[in-house]
Design a protein around this motif. Structure first.
Motif, PDB file in Angstrom:
ATOM      1  N   ARG A  16       0.864  -1.179   0.000  1.00 36.26           N
ATOM      2  CA  ARG A  16       0.000   0.000   0.000  1.00 36.26           C
ATOM      3  C   ARG A  16       0.900   1.228   0.000  1.00 36.26           C
ATOM      4  O   ARG A  16       2.017   1.198   0.519  1.00 36.26           O
ATOM      5  N   ARG A  17       0.399   2.296  -0.554  1.00 33.96           N
ATOM      6  CA  ARG A  17       1.213   3.534  -0.598  1.00 33.96           C
ATOM      7  C   ARG A  17       1.484   4.080   0.795  1.00 33.96           C
ATOM      8  O   ARG A  17       2.503   4.696   1.033  1.00 33.96           O
ATOM      9  N   HIS A  18       0.543   3.844   1.699  1.00 35.44           N
ATOM     10  CA  HIS A  18       0.702   4.297   3.084  1.00 35.44           C
ATOM     11  C   HIS A  18      -0.157   3.410   3.975  1.00 35.44           C
ATOM     12  O   HIS A  18      -0.928   2.588   3.484  1.00 35.44           O
ATOM     13  N   ALA A  19      -0.010   3.577   5.260  1.00 43.04           N
ATOM     14  CA  ALA A  19      -0.688   2.692   6.213  1.00 43.04           C
ATOM     15  C   ALA A  19      -2.090   3.157   6.591  1.00 43.04           C
ATOM     16  O   ALA A  19      -2.696   2.589   7.493  1.00 43.04           O
ATOM     17  N   GLN A  20      -2.616   4.162   5.919  1.00 44.51           N
ATOM     18  CA  GLN A  20      -3.979   4.608   6.219  1.00 44.51           C
ATOM     19  C   GLN A  20      -4.965   3.471   6.025  1.00 44.51           C
ATOM     20  O   GLN A  20      -4.737   2.562   5.220  1.00 44.51           O
ATOM     21  N   PHE A  21      -6.060   3.516   6.729  1.00 47.89           N
ATOM     22  CA  PHE A  21      -7.126   2.526   6.611  1.00 47.89           C
ATOM     23  C   PHE A  21      -6.649   1.109   6.929  1.00 47.89           C
ATOM     24  O   PHE A  21      -7.115   0.142   6.354  1.00 47.89           O
ATOM     25  N   ILE A  79       4.114  -4.189   2.806  1.00 42.93           N
ATOM     26  CA  ILE A  79       4.873  -2.989   2.485  1.00 42.93           C
ATOM     27  C   ILE A  79       3.910  -1.812   2.506  1.00 42.93           C
ATOM     28  O   ILE A  79       2.965  -1.756   1.719  1.00 42.93           O
ATOM     29  N   ASP A  80       4.143  -0.912   3.430  1.00 39.62           N
ATOM     30  CA  ASP A  80       3.365   0.324   3.531  1.00 39.62           C
ATOM     31  C   ASP A  80       4.314   1.473   3.253  1.00 39.62           C
ATOM     32  O   ASP A  80       5.172   1.790   4.094  1.00 39.62           O
ATOM     33  N   GLY A  81       4.199   2.072   2.079  1.00 34.46           N
ATOM     34  CA  GLY A  81       5.146   3.105   1.679  1.00 34.46           C
ATOM     35  C   GLY A  81       6.524   2.495   1.557  1.00 34.46           C
ATOM     36  O   GLY A  81       6.732   1.547   0.812  1.00 34.46           O
ATOM     37  N   ASP A  82       7.477   2.993   2.362  1.00 27.34           N
ATOM     38  CA  ASP A  82       8.843   2.459   2.355  1.00 27.34           C
ATOM     39  C   ASP A  82       9.067   1.397   3.427  1.00 27.34           C
ATOM     40  O   ASP A  82      10.111   0.770   3.453  1.00 27.34           O
ATOM     41  N   ASP A  83       8.091   1.203   4.309  1.00 24.82           N
ATOM     42  CA  ASP A  83       8.237   0.259   5.417  1.00 24.82           C
ATOM     43  C   ASP A  83       7.866  -1.155   4.987  1.00 24.82           C
ATOM     44  O   ASP A  83       6.797  -1.384   4.413  1.00 24.82           O
ATOM     45  N   LEU A  84       8.750  -2.105   5.292  1.00 22.38           N
ATOM     46  CA  LEU A  84       8.501  -3.517   4.997  1.00 22.38           C
ATOM     47  C   LEU A  84       8.445  -4.269   6.318  1.00 22.38           C
ATOM     48  O   LEU A  84       9.335  -4.134   7.155  1.00 22.38           O
ATOM     49  N   VAL A  85       7.386  -5.063   6.490  1.00 21.90           N
ATOM     50  CA  VAL A  85       7.216  -5.872   7.696  1.00 21.90           C
ATOM     51  C   VAL A  85       6.975  -7.313   7.265  1.00 21.90           C
ATOM     52  O   VAL A  85       6.139  -7.587   6.402  1.00 21.90           O
ATOM     53  N   TRP A  86       7.721  -8.234   7.878  1.00 17.91           N
ATOM     54  CA  TRP A  86       7.590  -9.661   7.597  1.00 17.91           C
ATOM     55  C   TRP A  86       6.791 -10.284   8.732  1.00 17.91           C
ATOM     56  O   TRP A  86       7.256 -10.349   9.875  1.00 17.91           O
ATOM     57  N   LEU A  87       5.593 -10.733   8.439  1.00 14.41           N
ATOM     58  CA  LEU A  87       4.734 -11.373   9.425  1.00 14.41           C
ATOM     59  C   LEU A  87       4.842 -12.881   9.242  1.00 14.41           C
ATOM     60  O   LEU A  87       4.323 -13.435   8.270  1.00 14.41           O
ATOM     61  N   LYS A  88       5.514 -13.537  10.165  1.00 16.80           N
ATOM     62  CA  LYS A  88       5.724 -14.979  10.064  1.00 16.80           C
ATOM     63  C   LYS A  88       4.552 -15.738  10.677  1.00 16.80           C
ATOM     64  O   LYS A  88       4.018 -15.337  11.713  1.00 16.80           O
TER      65      LYS A  88
END
Length: 112
Positions: free
Chosen positions: A53-58, A97-106
């Motif tokens: 997503r482009r950002h974490a809104q919603f 991936i929200d914008g530049d942030d990447l989170v790995w949910l295992k």
């Protein structure tokens, strides 16, 4: 798939490689749906959903993986597993991936 989606999947594939995972397949498709990335970590087979997503809104990328999408991923993975023997230990991960942030949910999706 659009260019942004392809770029997100490439970023996710590059990321998991840096984490020591071995990419087995990309965009594996069957009549039930598609699995973005399939990787191995040791003996464990990992089915990875990539969401951007482009950002974490919603609620952001993670909240976009609704129960119906999870069920589709599970059915698709079950069909994939019918093509291999023996069936290894498996898990479902998501790379969000929200914008530049990447989170790995295992292990974030559970097959009942």
């Amino acid at each position: 798939m659009n260019d942004r989606g392809a770029a997100a999947e490439q970023r996710a594939a590059d990321f998991i490689a840096t984490q020591g995972l071995k990419l087995v397949a990309r965009n594996w498709r069957c009549r039930f749906g598609e699995i973005d990335l399939i990787a191995k970590e040791g003996k464990t087979l990992i089915f990875i959903e990539v969401r951007a997503r482009r950002h974490a809104q919603f609620g952001g990328a993670a909240s976009s993986i609704q129960r119906s999408k999870q069920e589709k991923l599970i059915r698709t993975a079950q069909l994939y597993l019918q093509s291999i023997s023996p069936v290894p230990p498996c898990r479902f991960d998501a790379i969000c991936i929200d914008g530049d942030d990447l989170v790995w949910l295992k292990d974030c999706i559970q097959a009942d």
